[in-house]
Design a protein around this motif. Structure first.
Motif, short mmCIF file in Angstrom:
data_model
loop_
_atom_site.label_atom_id
_atom_site.label_comp_id
_atom_site.label_asym_id
_atom_site.label_seq_id
_atom_site.Cartn_x
_atom_site.Cartn_y
_atom_site.Cartn_z
N GLY A 148 0.82 -1.07 -0.02
CA GLY A 148 0.06 -0.02 0.00
C GLY A 148 0.76 1.28 0.08
N ASP A 149 2.02 1.18 0.68
CA ASP A 149 2.50 2.43 0.66
C ASP A 149 3.48 2.63 -0.47
OD1 ASP A 149 3.79 -0.01 1.63
OD2 ASP A 149 5.49 0.94 2.96
N VAL A 150 3.83 1.78 -1.21
CA VAL A 150 4.55 1.86 -2.68
C VAL A 150 3.40 2.46 -3.51
CG1 VAL A 150 5.52 0.68 -4.57
CG2 VAL A 150 5.84 0.08 -2.27
N GLU B 249 0.67 4.42 -2.43
CA GLU B 249 0.39 5.64 -2.20
C GLU B 249 1.61 6.57 -2.54
OE1 GLU B 249 -0.71 5.91 1.93
OE2 GLU B 249 0.13 7.99 2.10
N GLU B 250 2.72 6.10 -2.65
CA GLU B 250 3.80 6.87 -2.87
C GLU B 250 3.79 7.31 -4.60
OE1 GLU B 250 5.80 8.27 -0.51
OE2 GLU B 250 7.37 9.09 -1.90
N LYS C 210 1.24 9.86 -5.22
CA LYS C 210 1.42 11.36 -4.76
C LYS C 210 2.25 11.86 -5.73
CE LYS C 210 -0.16 11.39 -0.22
NZ LYS C 210 -0.04 11.43 1.34
N ASP D 180 -5.76 14.80 4.18
CA ASP D 180 -6.59 13.30 4.11
C ASP D 180 -8.10 13.76 3.69
OD1 ASP D 180 -4.34 11.91 5.12
OD2 ASP D 180 -4.96 12.29 6.99
N TRP E 279 -4.36 2.46 -7.89
CA TRP E 279 -4.98 4.02 -7.25
C TRP E 279 -5.68 4.48 -8.39
CZ3 TRP E 279 -3.55 6.89 -11.17
CH2 TRP E 279 -2.15 7.21 -11.59
#
Ligand code: DAH
Length: 348
Positions: free
Chosen positions: A138-140, A142-143, A146, A166, A210
């Protein structure tokens, strides 16, 4: 059926496909930026706006009680079909049926809304989706989301200060909005997030991804300095001829015609009075865009009877010609009559 003739007329106009139109310029700018960084993105710009309520709402996990589904917010064709209220309506179907894994969808969207400089019942959005290899964290995602959207924003607005907040959307988690500091104020550019696993599973896929959505008019109004959303529909050469394909050109206002103010006051008469229904009546009383805004300027609850009184202020102004008092009075009278007949209000 809540789709009125003046709305049905807009289907197929496709302002976003007109070569030198500001909406087309913004669309192309964003598309080219995506293609430059990743040529596998697929572009969709002609998907029909009449969609199933399943794909517009259910597939996106929008709860049955959500206000966006109400008849006073959405133009329904019948119980199971409506004019899309956002380009997200194509997300699930494209994932499921076309096998697309990275795409941009641009199109006209429809919402019953208030009447003012920034709102029009038809506007244009772009939706973006990017799916990743199964197992990507998930963090990959999200990064990547963005950084990608910061890149697009920089492409359109240049070096501007940006901030992430948020946000909440039923179809993404986590969800964010991106704002930029532009012309002295914070401006919302887009909404986005990591697509809910359930949506992806329902589409028969197992990989994460995403999505983002943005409004083209909102961006074009600030970039081209276009002061009124009705101008995008203008056929006046003094508007159209100012723009060139692919170039962000500041709009030079031509002389404004004078405005004329009229008020309407009434007891709303029922619990179900919706300002959007009133706006819709107003839109149906005019065959040209001669009303700049309809603003609720006073609301009053009778202390004894608890009846609600509303006063709406109408600003009449055409961007293309001057209006006569007679024609304004005629429209205004028609609005009063129809509000009484169709909404059961009691004029004061
Ligand atoms: N559909 C949203 C709207 O119309 C915009 C949006 C927000 C689209 C977040 C997205 C998203 O894909 O992830 O306001």
């Amino acid at each position: 059926m809540t789709i009125t003739p003046n709305i049905a007329e807009r289907v197929g106009v496709n302002l976003h496909l007109r070569p030198s139109h500001p909406l087309n310029t913004i669309k192309t700018l964003i598309e080219n930026h995506f293609l430059k960084t990743d040529p596998t993105f697929e572009l969709y710009s002609t998907l029909p706006p009449l969609v199933s309520t399943q794909s517009c709402f259910d597939d996106l996990l929008i709860p049955p009680t959500h206000s966006s589904r109400s008849k006073s917010d959405t133009y329904y064709y019948d119980n199971t079909t409506c004019l899309r209220t956002h380009t997200s309506a194509h997300q699930s179907t494209l994932l499921k049926e076309s096998g697309s894994k990275r795409f941009l969808v641009t199109g006209d969207v429809y919402r019953r809304d208030e009447i003012d400089r920034c709102h029009y019942p038809v506007f244009h959005q772009m939706e973006g989706v990017k799916m990743f290899e199964a197992g990507t964290g998930g963090d990959v995602i999200e990064e990547d989301l963005k950084r990608t959207l910061e890149g697009v924003t920089k492409e359109i607005f240049g070096e501007v200060e940006m901030r992430w907040n948020d946000d909440y959307f039923p179809f993404t988690s986590p969800s964010f909005e991106l704002e930029i500091f532009f012309n002295g104020e914070w401006l919302e550019v887009l909404g986005c997030g990591v697509i809910q696993t359930k949506i992806i599973e329902n589409a028969g896929l197992k990989q994460p991804g995403w999505a983002f959505g943005l409004g083209l008019e909102r961006l074009a109004m600030v970039l081209f300095e276009i002061p009124d959303i009705r101008l995008f529909w203008s056929k006046d050469p003094r508007f159209i001829d100012q723009f060139k394909s692919g170039e962000i050109i500041k709009f030079k206002p031509f002389s404004k015609y004078p405005s004329s103010i009229r008020d309407i006051s009434f007891w709303t008469g029922s619990q179900n009075f919706h300002a959007n229904d009133f706006s819709e009546i107003v839109r149906n009383c005019i065959s040209e865009d001669i009303i700049e805004s309809v603003e609720l300027i006073d609301e009053f609850v009778h202390p004894k009877t608890k009846e609600v009184s509303n006063c709406f202020r109408f600003t009449y102004r055409s961007m293309e010609r001057s209006l006569t008092n007679e024609e304004i009075d005629k429209v205004h009278f028609k609005v009063r009559e129809r509000a009484v007949d169709e909404l059961g209000v009691v004029l004061r």
